[in-house]
Enzyme design. Sequence first.
Site, PDB file in Angstrom:
ATOM      1  N   ASN A 104       0.863  -1.180   0.000  1.00 22.72           N
ATOM      2  CA  ASN A 104       0.000   0.000   0.000  1.00 22.72           C
ATOM      3  C   ASN A 104       0.903   1.235   0.000  1.00 22.72           C
ATOM      4  O   ASN A 104       1.596   1.522   0.970  1.00 22.72           O
ATOM      5  CB  ASN A 104      -0.893  -0.027   1.252  1.00 22.72           C
ATOM      6  CG  ASN A 104      -1.877   1.129   1.299  1.00 22.72           C
ATOM      7  OD1 ASN A 104      -1.525   2.265   1.003  1.00 22.72           O
ATOM      8  ND2 ASN A 104      -3.095   0.839   1.698  1.00 22.72           N
ATOM      9  N   LYS A 156       0.627   3.627   2.905  1.00 23.33           N
ATOM     10  CA  LYS A 156       1.232   3.154   4.147  1.00 23.33           C
ATOM     11  C   LYS A 156       2.751   3.212   4.102  1.00 23.33           C
ATOM     12  O   LYS A 156       3.403   3.548   5.085  1.00 23.33           O
ATOM     13  CB  LYS A 156       0.782   1.717   4.451  1.00 23.33           C
ATOM     14  CG  LYS A 156      -0.626   1.606   5.007  1.00 23.33           C
ATOM     15  CD  LYS A 156      -0.897   0.185   5.476  1.00 23.33           C
ATOM     16  CE  LYS A 156      -2.272   0.060   6.102  1.00 23.33           C
ATOM     17  NZ  LYS A 156      -2.519  -1.320   6.617  1.00 23.33           N
ATOM     18  N   ASP A 169      -1.035  -4.159  11.248  1.00 30.15           N
ATOM     19  CA  ASP A 169      -2.424  -4.432  10.895  1.00 30.15           C
ATOM     20  C   ASP A 169      -3.248  -3.449  11.694  1.00 30.15           C
ATOM     21  O   ASP A 169      -2.992  -3.240  12.886  1.00 30.15           O
ATOM     22  CB  ASP A 169      -2.829  -5.876  11.205  1.00 30.15           C
ATOM     23  CG  ASP A 169      -4.156  -6.231  10.548  1.00 30.15           C
ATOM     24  OD1 ASP A 169      -4.360  -5.843   9.384  1.00 30.15           O
ATOM     25  OD2 ASP A 169      -4.984  -6.895  11.192  1.00 30.15           O
ATOM     26  N   SER A 170      -4.176  -2.832  11.047  1.00 34.00           N
ATOM     27  CA  SER A 170      -4.928  -1.784  11.703  1.00 34.00           C
ATOM     28  C   SER A 170      -6.347  -1.755  11.179  1.00 34.00           C
ATOM     29  O   SER A 170      -6.657  -2.333  10.134  1.00 34.00           O
ATOM     30  CB  SER A 170      -4.255  -0.418  11.487  1.00 34.00           C
ATOM     31  OG  SER A 170      -4.125  -0.146  10.105  1.00 34.00           O
ATOM     32  N   LYS A 218      -1.369  14.302  11.438  1.00 30.76           N
ATOM     33  CA  LYS A 218      -1.935  12.970  11.587  1.00 30.76           C
ATOM     34  C   LYS A 218      -0.917  12.005  12.194  1.00 30.76           C
ATOM     35  O   LYS A 218      -1.236  11.247  13.119  1.00 30.76           O
ATOM     36  CB  LYS A 218      -2.419  12.446  10.231  1.00 30.76           C
ATOM     37  CG  LYS A 218      -3.023  11.045  10.309  1.00 30.76           C
ATOM     38  CD  LYS A 218      -3.368  10.513   8.932  1.00 30.76           C
ATOM     39  CE  LYS A 218      -3.770   9.054   9.009  1.00 30.76           C
ATOM     40  NZ  LYS A 218      -3.963   8.455   7.682  1.00 30.76           N
ATOM     41  N   ARG A 250      -1.252   4.467  14.112  1.00 28.65           N
ATOM     42  CA  ARG A 250      -0.077   3.902  13.452  1.00 28.65           C
ATOM     43  C   ARG A 250       1.184   4.618  13.910  1.00 28.65           C
ATOM     44  O   ARG A 250       2.216   3.996  14.166  1.00 28.65           O
ATOM     45  CB  ARG A 250      -0.253   3.985  11.929  1.00 28.65           C
ATOM     46  CG  ARG A 250       0.734   3.141  11.156  1.00 28.65           C
ATOM     47  CD  ARG A 250       0.386   3.083   9.674  1.00 28.65           C
ATOM     48  NE  ARG A 250      -0.840   2.320   9.445  1.00 28.65           N
ATOM     49  CZ  ARG A 250      -2.009   2.848   9.119  1.00 28.65           C
ATOM     50  NH1 ARG A 250      -2.136   4.139   8.944  1.00 28.65           N
ATOM     51  NH2 ARG A 250      -3.060   2.081   8.940  1.00 28.65           N
TER      52      ARG A 250
END
Length: 205
Positions: free
Chosen positions: A11, A14, A77-78, A183, A189
């Site tokens: 991703n 990410k 993993d979220s 953010k 994260r």
Amino acid sequence: MSQRLILATRNAHKVAELRAILTASGRAGGTALELVGADAYPTTPDVKETGLTFAENALLKAHALASATGHPAVADDSGLCVDVLGGAPGIFSARWAGTHGDDRANLDLLLAQLSDIEDPHRGAHFACAAALALPDGTERVVEGRLTGSLRHTPAGTGGFGYDPILQPEGETRTCAELTPDEKNAISHRGRAFRALTPLIHELVG
């Protein structure tokens, strides 16, 4: 001399986000880290997220990539956990509407499911498990969360996933309306990977 560290995700959002977080929080001495995404190893197969928790899924992905590449790997993993849904979508966040990674469909379905839920009961949090795995099987995992409430309609064009509807506690904007630096400073994260960074330097260099 640098040590390659693999970010176990394809991703692009990410990869950029995790690289920024790890770079910003990993300036203390030791071996320089070369951070690359899983796309640097295109023959590495995708890992099925068969775990029942964020931590299990993060460890599955990190171990798989460390084993396949011979380099230390980190994975996360979220997902979004909604209070009135008993913590769902949770580990199914990325495929809530049936197709993995269809952010808009996932978001639209969740808003439809919550259409009759009033503001006082729209509490939710983003949860993240961040894992480090070494080729020798060594592992570490930490968790972070960002608590807030869900808007009735999306707002903002930044971020991804459910960012346009999660408004963090103490904020008037959604995660998608925050700048990347804002953010990262408060995100689930960001918190998880900042907690993992000292372990990366301890075990990797």
